[in-house]
Motif scaffolding. Structure first.
Motif, PDB file in Angstrom:
ATOM      1  N   VAL A 132     -44.664  40.647  -3.296  1.00 47.96           N
ATOM      2  CA  VAL A 132     -45.419  41.075  -2.115  1.00 47.96           C
ATOM      3  C   VAL A 132     -46.809  41.544  -2.549  1.00 47.96           C
ATOM      4  O   VAL A 132     -47.824  41.188  -1.944  1.00 47.96           O
ATOM      5  CB  VAL A 132     -44.680  42.190  -1.358  1.00 47.96           C
ATOM      6  CG1 VAL A 132     -45.487  42.643  -0.145  1.00 47.96           C
ATOM      7  CG2 VAL A 132     -43.301  41.719  -0.919  1.00 47.96           C
ATOM      8  N   ALA A 133     -46.855  42.341  -3.614  1.00 49.66           N
ATOM      9  CA  ALA A 133     -48.153  42.795  -4.142  1.00 49.66           C
ATOM     10  C   ALA A 133     -49.005  41.615  -4.590  1.00 49.66           C
ATOM     11  O   ALA A 133     -50.232  41.620  -4.403  1.00 49.66           O
ATOM     12  CB  ALA A 133     -47.935  43.764  -5.302  1.00 49.66           C
ATOM     13  N   ASP A 134     -48.368  40.593  -5.156  1.00 46.29           N
ATOM     14  CA  ASP A 134     -49.096  39.414  -5.631  1.00 46.29           C
ATOM     15  C   ASP A 134     -49.828  38.704  -4.498  1.00 46.29           C
ATOM     16  O   ASP A 134     -50.872  38.083  -4.718  1.00 46.29           O
ATOM     17  CB  ASP A 134     -48.132  38.419  -6.291  1.00 46.29           C
ATOM     18  CG  ASP A 134     -47.646  38.873  -7.653  1.00 46.29           C
ATOM     19  OD1 ASP A 134     -48.261  39.784  -8.236  1.00 46.29           O
ATOM     20  OD2 ASP A 134     -46.633  38.320  -8.124  1.00 46.29           O
ATOM     21  N   ARG A 135     -49.275  38.758  -3.285  1.00 40.36           N
ATOM     22  CA  ARG A 135     -49.921  38.065  -2.165  1.00 40.36           C
ATOM     23  C   ARG A 135     -50.794  38.999  -1.326  1.00 40.36           C
ATOM     24  O   ARG A 135     -51.804  38.563  -0.762  1.00 40.36           O
ATOM     25  CB  ARG A 135     -48.892  37.361  -1.277  1.00 40.36           C
ATOM     26  CG  ARG A 135     -47.844  38.276  -0.626  1.00 40.36           C
ATOM     27  CD  ARG A 135     -47.021  37.482   0.379  1.00 40.36           C
ATOM     28  NE  ARG A 135     -45.822  38.152   0.830  1.00 40.36           N
ATOM     29  CZ  ARG A 135     -45.765  39.108   1.753  1.00 40.36           C
ATOM     30  NH1 ARG A 135     -46.891  39.552   2.301  1.00 40.36           N
ATOM     31  NH2 ARG A 135     -44.605  39.630   2.125  1.00 40.36           N
ATOM     32  N   ALA A 136     -50.421  40.281  -1.225  1.00 38.77           N
ATOM     33  CA  ALA A 136     -51.158  41.206  -0.350  1.00 38.77           C
ATOM     34  C   ALA A 136     -52.424  41.749  -1.005  1.00 38.77           C
ATOM     35  O   ALA A 136     -53.488  41.797  -0.368  1.00 38.77           O
ATOM     36  CB  ALA A 136     -50.251  42.358   0.070  1.00 38.77           C
ATOM     37  N   ALA A 137     -52.327  42.180  -2.255  1.00 40.96           N
ATOM     38  CA  ALA A 137     -53.484  42.801  -2.909  1.00 40.96           C
ATOM     39  C   ALA A 137     -54.692  41.857  -2.981  1.00 40.96           C
ATOM     40  O   ALA A 137     -55.820  42.295  -2.711  1.00 40.96           O
ATOM     41  CB  ALA A 137     -53.104  43.308  -4.300  1.00 40.96           C
ATOM     42  N   PRO A 138     -54.514  40.576  -3.323  1.00 40.78           N
ATOM     43  CA  PRO A 138     -55.691  39.698  -3.367  1.00 40.78           C
ATOM     44  C   PRO A 138     -56.376  39.521  -2.008  1.00 40.78           C
ATOM     45  O   PRO A 138     -57.605  39.367  -1.950  1.00 40.78           O
ATOM     46  CB  PRO A 138     -55.123  38.368  -3.876  1.00 40.78           C
ATOM     47  CG  PRO A 138     -53.904  38.742  -4.641  1.00 40.78           C
ATOM     48  CD  PRO A 138     -53.325  39.890  -3.882  1.00 40.78           C
ATOM     49  N   VAL A 139     -55.603  39.519  -0.922  1.00 36.58           N
ATOM     50  CA  VAL A 139     -56.208  39.415   0.411  1.00 36.58           C
ATOM     51  C   VAL A 139     -57.112  40.611   0.666  1.00 36.58           C
ATOM     52  O   VAL A 139     -58.244  40.478   1.160  1.00 36.58           O
ATOM     53  CB  VAL A 139     -55.111  39.322   1.497  1.00 36.58           C
ATOM     54  CG1 VAL A 139     -55.727  39.425   2.893  1.00 36.58           C
ATOM     55  CG2 VAL A 139     -54.326  38.025   1.368  1.00 36.58           C
ATOM     56  N   ILE A 140     -56.615  41.798   0.314  1.00 39.23           N
ATOM     57  CA  ILE A 140     -57.392  43.022   0.515  1.00 39.23           C
ATOM     58  C   ILE A 140     -58.631  43.022  -0.372  1.00 39.23           C
ATOM     59  O   ILE A 140     -59.746  43.336   0.075  1.00 39.23           O
ATOM     60  CB  ILE A 140     -56.517  44.251   0.230  1.00 39.23           C
ATOM     61  CG1 ILE A 140     -55.376  44.326   1.261  1.00 39.23           C
ATOM     62  CG2 ILE A 140     -57.345  45.537   0.245  1.00 39.23           C
ATOM     63  CD1 ILE A 140     -54.291  45.314   0.904  1.00 39.23           C
ATOM     64  N   LEU A 141     -58.478  42.649  -1.633  1.00 36.87           N
ATOM     65  CA  LEU A 141     -59.613  42.630  -2.553  1.00 36.87           C
ATOM     66  C   LEU A 141     -60.665  41.600  -2.157  1.00 36.87           C
ATOM     67  O   LEU A 141     -61.867  41.852  -2.283  1.00 36.87           O
ATOM     68  CB  LEU A 141     -59.133  42.359  -3.978  1.00 36.87           C
ATOM     69  CG  LEU A 141     -58.384  43.506  -4.664  1.00 36.87           C
ATOM     70  CD1 LEU A 141     -57.875  43.054  -6.025  1.00 36.87           C
ATOM     71  CD2 LEU A 141     -59.270  44.729  -4.798  1.00 36.87           C
ATOM     72  N   ASP A 142     -60.209  40.457  -1.666  1.00 38.92           N
ATOM     73  CA  ASP A 142     -61.163  39.431  -1.242  1.00 38.92           C
ATOM     74  C   ASP A 142     -62.010  39.927  -0.068  1.00 38.92           C
ATOM     75  O   ASP A 142     -63.230  39.727  -0.036  1.00 38.92           O
ATOM     76  CB  ASP A 142     -60.410  38.156  -0.849  1.00 38.92           C
ATOM     77  CG  ASP A 142     -61.356  37.042  -0.431  1.00 38.92           C
ATOM     78  OD1 ASP A 142     -62.131  36.569  -1.280  1.00 38.92           O
ATOM     79  OD2 ASP A 142     -61.318  36.650   0.752  1.00 38.92           O
ATOM     80  N   ALA A 143     -61.364  40.603   0.884  1.00 43.29           N
ATOM     81  CA  ALA A 143     -62.106  41.153   2.025  1.00 43.29           C
ATOM     82  C   ALA A 143     -63.006  42.299   1.578  1.00 43.29           C
ATOM     83  O   ALA A 143     -64.142  42.433   2.050  1.00 43.29           O
ATOM     84  CB  ALA A 143     -61.130  41.631   3.096  1.00 43.29           C
ATOM     85  N   ALA A 144     -62.519  43.122   0.660  1.00 43.37           N
ATOM     86  CA  ALA A 144     -63.323  44.244   0.162  1.00 43.37           C
ATOM     87  C   ALA A 144     -64.551  43.756  -0.582  1.00 43.37           C
ATOM     88  O   ALA A 144     -65.613  44.390  -0.539  1.00 43.37           O
ATOM     89  CB  ALA A 144     -62.470  45.131  -0.741  1.00 43.37           C
ATOM     90  N   ASP A 145     -64.417  42.638  -1.253  1.00 41.79           N
ATOM     91  CA  ASP A 145     -65.530  42.096  -2.038  1.00 41.79           C
ATOM     92  C   ASP A 145     -66.698  41.671  -1.154  1.00 41.79           C
ATOM     93  O   ASP A 145     -67.829  41.556  -1.629  1.00 41.79           O
ATOM     94  CB  ASP A 145     -65.039  40.903  -2.859  1.00 41.79           C
ATOM     95  CG  ASP A 145     -65.946  40.600  -4.041  1.00 41.79           C
ATOM     96  OD1 ASP A 145     -66.466  41.556  -4.643  1.00 41.79           O
ATOM     97  OD2 ASP A 145     -66.136  39.415  -4.352  1.00 41.79           O
ATOM     98  N   LYS A 146     -66.424  41.468   0.125  1.00 44.24           N
ATOM     99  CA  LYS A 146     -67.470  41.064   1.074  1.00 44.24           C
ATOM    100  C   LYS A 146     -68.153  42.273   1.728  1.00 44.24           C
ATOM    101  O   LYS A 146     -69.112  42.096   2.489  1.00 44.24           O
ATOM    102  CB  LYS A 146     -66.877  40.162   2.147  1.00 44.24           C
ATOM    103  CG  LYS A 146     -66.290  38.854   1.612  1.00 44.24           C
ATOM    104  CD  LYS A 146     -65.675  38.043   2.734  1.00 44.24           C
ATOM    105  CE  LYS A 146     -65.194  36.679   2.254  1.00 44.24           C
ATOM    106  NZ  LYS A 146     -64.084  36.773   1.280  1.00 44.24           N
TER     107      LYS A 146
END
Length: 217
Positions: A132-146
């Motif tokens: 779950v962390a493998d799929r959720a954390a990257p979504v959050i980080l990708d949005a945060a990076d913007k």
């Protein structure tokens, strides 16, 4: 995966959806698409007023109805568009979904006991918390990076998914993630960005007097 992103001073607000009927009944929801109750809608409206005061720059959400409808209340106040992501869904719990804790304990006693001991368990044949962390954390980080420097992201998700994402983002070992505790319906946790990455600044904010219900724990 790095737990830091470029820039300084960004803020992540990880917001759990409002109350559902299955929360009240103590049933594992997982990826089952359950709607908010009237109480849950009221919780979302109240919490959205508080979160709007943080002046978020972006809002993302799980595509499950209970999270999407919660996010919609914040979008209505801020004028922001909500980006929906399957990666922010709750933990898939296979045949456990729709069952209460008592029903699971009686039918899957050994598996349930192992999970309660903190062992990595595919509950009901579903996902591991690390997956779950493998799929959720990257979504959050990708949005945060913007985000702009000093910007705020609100991510609307689910109790279990948020806990695993927090654990991953602040660098905790998976077997310790349970120590973070649950989130009450429509409450949130805040991560702030520092020189060494993300830090947990608030957890289960806005919780009084709401209990933790149906957090799959």
């Amino acid at each position: 995966m790095s737990t830091a992103i470029r820039g300084r001073g960004r803020r992540l607000v990880l917001w759990r959806h409002g109350q559902t009927a299955w929360n009240l009944e103590g049933r594992f929801q997982g990826t089952t698409d359950i709607a908010l109750t009237e109480v849950g809608i009221g919780q979302a409206k109240r919490a959205a007023r508080l979160l709007a005061a943080l002046k978020p720059d972006a809002v993302i959400a799980s595509d499950l109805q209970r999270a999407a409808d919660t996010a919609a209340e914040l979008a209505a106040l801020t004028g922001l568009d909500v980006s929906h992501h399957e990666g922010l869904r709750e933990t898939y719990a296979g045949v456990w979904q729709g069952l209460t804790h008592d029903e699971i304990s009686s039918r899957f006693g050994e598996e349930y006991a192992a999970w309660k001991r903190g062992e990595p368990v595919r509950r009901g044949g579903g996902e591991l918390e690390t997956e779950v962390a493998d799929r959720a954390a990257p979504v959050i980080l990708d949005a945060a990076d913007k985000l702009p420097d000093g910007g705020t992201l609100v991510a609307v998700s689910h109790g279990g998914a948020i806990r695993t994402a927090i654990g991953r983002l602040i660098g905790l070992e998976p077997h310790t993630w349970e120590s973070l505790g649950g989130l009450s319906n429509c409450c949130w946790s805040v991560l702030g960005e520092g020189a060494r990455g993300w830090r947990l600044q608030e957890h289960n904010a806005g919780s009084l007097p709401e209990p933790v219900l149906g957090d799959d724990d």
